[in-house]
Design an enzyme around this catalytic site. Structure first.
Site, PDB file in Angstrom:
ATOM      1  CG  LEU A   2      -1.843   1.220   1.374  1.00 15.62           C
ATOM      2  CD1 LEU A   2      -2.833   1.282   0.224  1.00 15.62           C
ATOM      3  CD2 LEU A   2      -2.576   1.178   2.711  1.00 15.62           C
ATOM      4  CG  ASP A   3      -0.697   4.699  -0.083  1.00 15.79           C
ATOM      5  OD1 ASP A   3      -1.241   4.653  -1.198  1.00 15.79           O
ATOM      6  OD2 ASP A   3      -1.307   4.992   0.960  1.00 15.79           O
ATOM      7  CD  GLN A   4       5.553   0.224   1.596  1.00  8.98           C
ATOM      8  OE1 GLN A   4       6.637  -0.297   1.376  1.00  8.98           O
ATOM      9  NE2 GLN A   4       4.789  -0.132   2.627  1.00  8.98           N
TER      10      GLN A   4
END
Length: 280
Positions: free
Chosen positions: A222-224
């Site tokens: 997530l969000d990486q």
């Protein structure tokens, strides 16, 4: 002669021999493997192969033969090749309208066509109808079942690029692995700061002097995913949280559209988890 590059995604139940089966297939067709990434999460196997051909290749025959192999190996396989200059786009939404409105208003400048808008609810359906674009609401709450529906929709429209225009669900590895570096998200912070939900509230509470947004490719983490573009604005000491959100949402829309446009013009290259802008 320009080489032909075919991207192959393989998703299914993990077991021995899958990697060898598909890499050997690529070699048998005269292909050279330029990239290979594989992951296993809770028994789910995902692999992405990028295969280049120095000589002309019958893409339709290649696709047909690899599907035969997929059935034999009981894996879900899809191929992606840069044969069409006009890309097929799907936009995923929930209820915030500005990103979708911006994309639709500027869509004529995209090197692609928005073929479908998929929503978790019907709030933004009127925008799709006005633009004369099919809208499909997938309101199933179970994410696995919802993604099964979405996968079939994306296959139906032969989607090349997915834009998450403030889509408020987390996509699982089972979905993300099928579209490597072809799902673009917009996040309301300068990642890696303030990942996850309520990013503006976190920034406001921390008293940050600059607030920004990040467009990035989506991965199973997530969000990486690899960062494409970031932009920011200064926070006035008198700005309320609502004022910060308003400024941020406009910037989100513009930054997401910019990332989509650059991707569709084949100006972005991902190497070692970093996005590089190709030189002319």
């Amino acid at each position: 002669m320009k080489k032909t590059v075919v991207g192959i995604t393989v998703v299914g139940k993990d077991r021995e021999g899958i990697v060898a089966s598909f890499t050997n297939f690529a070699f048998s067709k005269g292909g050279n493997i330029e990239k290979v990434n594989q992951n296993v999460i809770k028994g789910l196997f995902g692999m992405y192969l990028e295969v280049s051909f120095a000589k002309a290749v019958n893409v339709k025959k290649f696709d047909s033969e690899i599907q035969t192999l997929a059935k034999k190996e009981k894996m879900d396989v899809s191929t992606h090749h840069e044969t069409n200059s006009q890309k097929n786009i799907a936009v995923f939404v929930t209820k915030e309208p500005l990103c979708l409105q911006t994309i639709l208003s500027k869509s004529k400048s995209l090197k692609g066509k928005i073929l479908v808008i998929i929503g978790t609810e019907k709030t933004l359906e009127p925008l799709a109808k006005k633009a004369k674009i099919p809208f499909v609401a997938v309101e199933e709450k179970n994410q696995q079942k919802a993604e099964e529906e979405i996968i079939q929709i994306c296959k139906k429209y032969n989607i090349d690029l997915i834009s998450l225009a403030r889509y408020m669900r987390i996509l699982s590895p089972n979905f993300v692995w099928r579209y490597p570096n072809r799902i673009i998200n917009i996040h309301p912070s300068l990642l890696p700061a303030f990942p996850g939900a309520l990013a503006y509230a976190q920034a406001y509470e921390r008293g940050t002097k600059i607030v920004g947004v990040t467009s990035h490719y989506v991965t199973e983490n997530l969000d990486q995913g690899p960062i494409i573009f970031q932009d920011s604005f200064k926070v006035d000491p008198n700005d309320t949280l609502e004022k910060i959100k308003s400024k941020g949402q406009k910037l989100e829309a513009d930054t997401l559209f910019k990332a989509m446009k650059m991707h569709l013009e084949n100006k972005l290259d991902v190497r070692w988890r970093k996005v590089h802008i190709k030189s002319k």
